[in-house]
Design an enzyme around this catalytic site. Structure first.
Site, PDB file in Angstrom:
ATOM      1  N   TYR A 219       0.813  -1.216   0.000  1.00 48.25           N
ATOM      2  CA  TYR A 219       0.000   0.000   0.000  1.00 48.25           C
ATOM      3  C   TYR A 219       0.849   1.269   0.000  1.00 48.25           C
ATOM      4  CZ  TYR A 219      -3.586  -3.412   1.076  1.00 48.25           C
ATOM      5  OH  TYR A 219      -4.405  -4.505   1.016  1.00 48.25           O
TER       6      TYR A 219
ATOM      7  N   TYR B 151     -13.321  -7.010   5.845  1.00 49.66           N
ATOM      8  CA  TYR B 151     -12.112  -7.155   5.028  1.00 49.66           C
ATOM      9  C   TYR B 151     -11.735  -8.629   4.993  1.00 49.66           C
ATOM     10  CZ  TYR B 151      -7.275  -7.063   3.519  1.00 49.66           C
ATOM     11  OH  TYR B 151      -6.110  -7.307   2.839  1.00 49.66           O
TER      12      TYR B 151
ATOM     13  N   ASP C 201     -14.191 -16.076   8.917  1.00 50.58           N
ATOM     14  CA  ASP C 201     -12.828 -15.671   8.578  1.00 50.58           C
ATOM     15  C   ASP C 201     -12.099 -15.341   9.883  1.00 50.58           C
ATOM     16  OD1 ASP C 201     -10.502 -14.426   7.840  1.00 50.58           O
ATOM     17  OD2 ASP C 201     -11.412 -13.054   6.392  1.00 50.58           O
TER      18      ASP C 201
ATOM     19  N   LYS D 215      -2.256 -16.293   9.401  1.00 52.77           N
ATOM     20  CA  LYS D 215      -1.464 -15.342  10.195  1.00 52.77           C
ATOM     21  C   LYS D 215      -0.686 -16.004  11.319  1.00 52.77           C
ATOM     22  CE  LYS D 215      -3.797 -10.944   9.165  1.00 52.77           C
ATOM     23  NZ  LYS D 215      -2.705 -10.280   8.457  1.00 52.77           N
TER      24      LYS D 215
END
Length: 426
Positions: A20, A147, A248, A277
């Protein structure tokens, strides 16, 4: 004695694209030479207390002796072998652990490369499940401010208006978005909070392959913490309408919220769960999508005769071995007291920050602390200010947030919260 070459920052700024960031006006990058425990060491010797756990993943800290020893041992055996037609003990052991520790009924594991891929896999599972049942269901119902990753299918179920993916709105499939929960985690439950979700599911359920959401904590879409009863109602509605539920848990799984999985706050079990993660303790990329065998069997009874997905590095032995070591540490159950202590300290040290003029709200849950500002931060200035204060905190937009490694001490955590107060008070 050999002297290490300096990190070529000029080359980095000219040729390397960081997450980003702009190639026209690249953000400054801080050269790191090592990391140990909760400390990141810069090239000039500066040590920073890491408040980010490498984007939620390094829950046991850096250079953990058990994880490192297991990685070295596995490297001597094999770093990788294809998973097609081959299996190995690290993968078998990992899948046993995942079946044992995840919510009841999740017993079939698909190993993947990353969080985004795990979401892609979950969505494909749902689509192929209904195809095998002879039904055309191509829509997903999800939440505003959600997200789910940066790949195209994952972006399609990420809020198109309140996320970094609004640019791709015309390129991804259009799915159905319900209003995000308004009842905070510790608020009194308001039954009206589920109304919009309920109405959209009632209206579109025959088109919907699955509901996908982040349980309890909406991460990169705003670091929002919502009421467990909302999740209970979602499970009930999915059952009533015969729609699959995908949880999620990539960001919040493995203890981050104070429960082993965020779904545990509502005592529900999804039909499909995504994890990643923290799975390897931040050592390397690995994820998993876990479902019920009856769903897997239904998928495999369809025209294709199998699930149509297979990453090259699926079941990577090195990653699986390290993941097993990370889960072994969690199985010792020290994380429960660690996360509880972090939450207790955040509850004491974040409220004073709420009194600052720049701050709109503070909130916390488990090992997650969030400071929401009235205005977006100046990334260059605030990042430098945090480094000057001896901490690594990476804000985005209007959010300054921390999710430290579980091993952080109370003194080190106070350094993080004090740095936030100091920087935001200037």
């Amino acid at each position: 004695m050999h002297k290490e070459l300096a990190i070529d920052i000029e080359f980095d700024q000219r040729h390397i694209w960081h997450p980003y960031t702009s190639t026209i006006n690249p953000l400054p990058c801080y050269p790191v030479t090592s990391a140990n425990g909760v400390y990141i060491t810069l090239e000039d010797g500066t040590q920073l207390i890491d408040g980010m756990a490498s984007w939620w993943s390094a829950i046991h800290g850096y250079s953990h002796p058990h994880l490192t020893a297991v990685a070295k041992n596995q490297l001597d055996k094999m770093s990788h072998v294809m998973f097609g037609g081959i299996t190995h003990q690290p993968a078998v052991d990992l899948c046993k652990k995942l079946v044992s520790m995840t919510p009841q009924g999740l017993d079939t594991v698909f190993l993947a490369d990353s969080g985004s891929v795990a979401v892609e896999v979950a969505l494909k599972m749902a689509l192929q499940y209904w195809h095998a049942k002879g039904q055309s269901r191509a829509k997903f119902l999800t939440l505003r401010h959600g997200y789910h990753g940066d790949t195209f299918a994952a972006m399609s179920v990420t809020d198109p208006d309140n996320s970094m993916h609004s640019l791709y709105k015309d390129f991804v499939p259009e799915h159905i978005f319900a209003d995000s929960p308004q009842c905070g985690f510790r608020d009194e439950w308001n039954e009206d909070d589920i109304n919009d979700f309920s109405e959209k599911l009632a209206q579109h359920h025959q088109q919907i392959a699955a509901v996908i959401l982040e349980p309890i904590v909406q991460g990169a879409g705003g670091m929002r913490l919502y009421h467990p009863t909302y999740l209970c109602r979602v499970r009930e509605l999915c059952d009533n309408y015969g729609v699959l539920l995908i949880a999620d848990e990539i960001a919040v799984g493995f203890g981050r919220t104070g429960k082993l999985f965020a779904c545990d706050h509502a005592n529900i079990s999804p039909d499909i769960m995504c994890v990643g993660k923290a799975l390897t303790g931040g050592y390397m990329t690995l994820s998993a999508t876990i479902t019920h065998k009856k769903i897997a069997d239904t998928i495999c009874s369809g025209d294709a005769g199998c699930f149509m997905h297979g990453p090259t590095f699926m079941g990577n032995p090195l990653a699986c071995a390290v993941a097993n070591a990370s889960l072994e540490i969690l199985e010792q159950n020290q994380w429960q007291q660690q996360v509880a202590s972090i939450e207790e300290q955040l509850a004491a040290e974040l409220p004073p920050i709420a009194a600052l003029d720049k701050v709109k709200q503070v909130r916390w849950l488990g090992a997650i602390g969030v400071i929401e500002l009235h205005q977006p931060v100046n990334m260059v200035e605030i990042q430098q200010a945090f480094v000057n204060a001896g901490v690594w905190i990476r804000p985005f937009g209007k959010l300054v947030y921390i999710m430290p490694p579980y091993i952080i001490t109370s003194t080190q955590l106070s350094c993080l919260t004090q740095a936030i107060y100091k920087v935001l008070n200037t």
